[in-house]
Motif scaffolding. Structure first.
Motif, short mmCIF file in Angstrom:
data_model
loop_
_atom_site.label_atom_id
_atom_site.label_comp_id
_atom_site.label_asym_id
_atom_site.label_seq_id
_atom_site.Cartn_x
_atom_site.Cartn_y
_atom_site.Cartn_z
N UNK A 31 0.89 -1.42 -0.09
CA UNK A 31 -0.05 -0.07 -0.06
C UNK A 31 1.01 1.13 -0.12
N UNK A 32 0.55 2.07 -0.97
CA UNK A 32 1.15 3.56 -1.10
C UNK A 32 0.31 4.69 -0.37
N UNK A 33 0.93 5.53 0.25
CA UNK A 33 0.45 6.78 0.53
C UNK A 33 1.16 7.91 -0.07
N UNK A 34 0.46 9.20 0.04
CA UNK A 34 0.92 10.26 -0.80
C UNK A 34 2.26 10.85 -0.11
N UNK A 35 3.13 10.41 0.07
CA UNK A 35 4.51 10.85 0.24
C UNK A 35 5.37 11.05 -0.76
N UNK A 36 5.75 12.36 -1.07
CA UNK A 36 6.62 12.60 -1.95
C UNK A 36 8.02 12.37 -1.71
N UNK A 49 -5.03 15.65 -5.56
CA UNK A 49 -3.45 15.65 -5.32
C UNK A 49 -2.87 14.40 -4.64
N UNK A 50 -3.71 14.24 -3.35
CA UNK A 50 -3.05 13.12 -2.69
C UNK A 50 -3.16 11.73 -3.35
N UNK A 79 -9.79 4.28 1.76
CA UNK A 79 -10.17 5.55 2.00
C UNK A 79 -10.82 5.78 3.31
N UNK A 80 -10.47 6.91 4.03
CA UNK A 80 -11.02 7.29 5.33
C UNK A 80 -12.60 8.12 5.30
N UNK A 81 -12.92 8.20 4.18
CA UNK A 81 -14.12 8.92 4.00
C UNK A 81 -14.63 8.55 2.59
N UNK A 118 -4.90 5.01 0.65
CA UNK A 118 -3.98 4.40 0.43
C UNK A 118 -4.30 3.29 -0.70
N UNK A 119 -3.57 2.93 -1.55
CA UNK A 119 -3.65 1.94 -2.65
C UNK A 119 -2.28 0.93 -2.60
N UNK A 120 -2.87 -0.35 -2.83
CA UNK A 120 -1.99 -1.35 -3.26
C UNK A 120 -2.49 -2.08 -4.34
#
Length: 125
Positions: A31-36, A49-50, A79-81, A118-120
């Motif tokens: 799972x990837x999150x929106x860290x540059x 953008x996230x 997703x949290x929402x 978060x997406x894997x």
């Protein structure tokens, strides 16, 4: 037999896991999150953008393994929402323009670093 896939073009793992593991022709991407990966900063000024940064991170890992989004057969979206579903889905669709993979989208109470998405994925070469 498994091969660890690691690239500096995606965020380094923040725990005891690999960015991806390849076994045979199958790639399992964590799972990837929106860290540059360049700055280490979270991209969370908008859900669009996230999500786009999450997809870029997935793309970088796929590329390191010699693959691209056309190789993806399954995604999991957290997703949290669920109210953000349409916006997340629109950005996600930019990366899967034809023959999209199977997937599920699940609302969860919280994600690492309190991100919104978060997406894997699983890809096959």
């Amino acid at each position: 037999m498994k091969t660890i896939v690691q690239t500096p073009d995606a965020p380094a793992p923040i725990g005891p896991y690999s960015q991806a593991v390849k076994s045979g022709s199958t790639l399992y991407v964590s799972g990837q999150i929106a860290i540059d990966p360049a700055s280490g900063e979270l991209i969370n000024d908008s859900i669009e953008n996230e999500t786009r940064q999450v997809m870029k991170n997935l793309g970088a890992i796929l590329s390191e393994a010699g693959m691209n989004f056309s190789h993806v057969v399954k995604c999991s979206i957290f997703v949290t929402d669920m109210n953000n579903f349409a916006k997340v889905n629109a950005v996600y669709g930019e990366f899967f323009t034809s023959n999209p993979p199977a997937r599920e989208t699940v609302e969860v109470s919280a994600l690492p670093k309190f991100v919104n998405v978060e997406i894997s994925c699983i890809a096959i070469s």
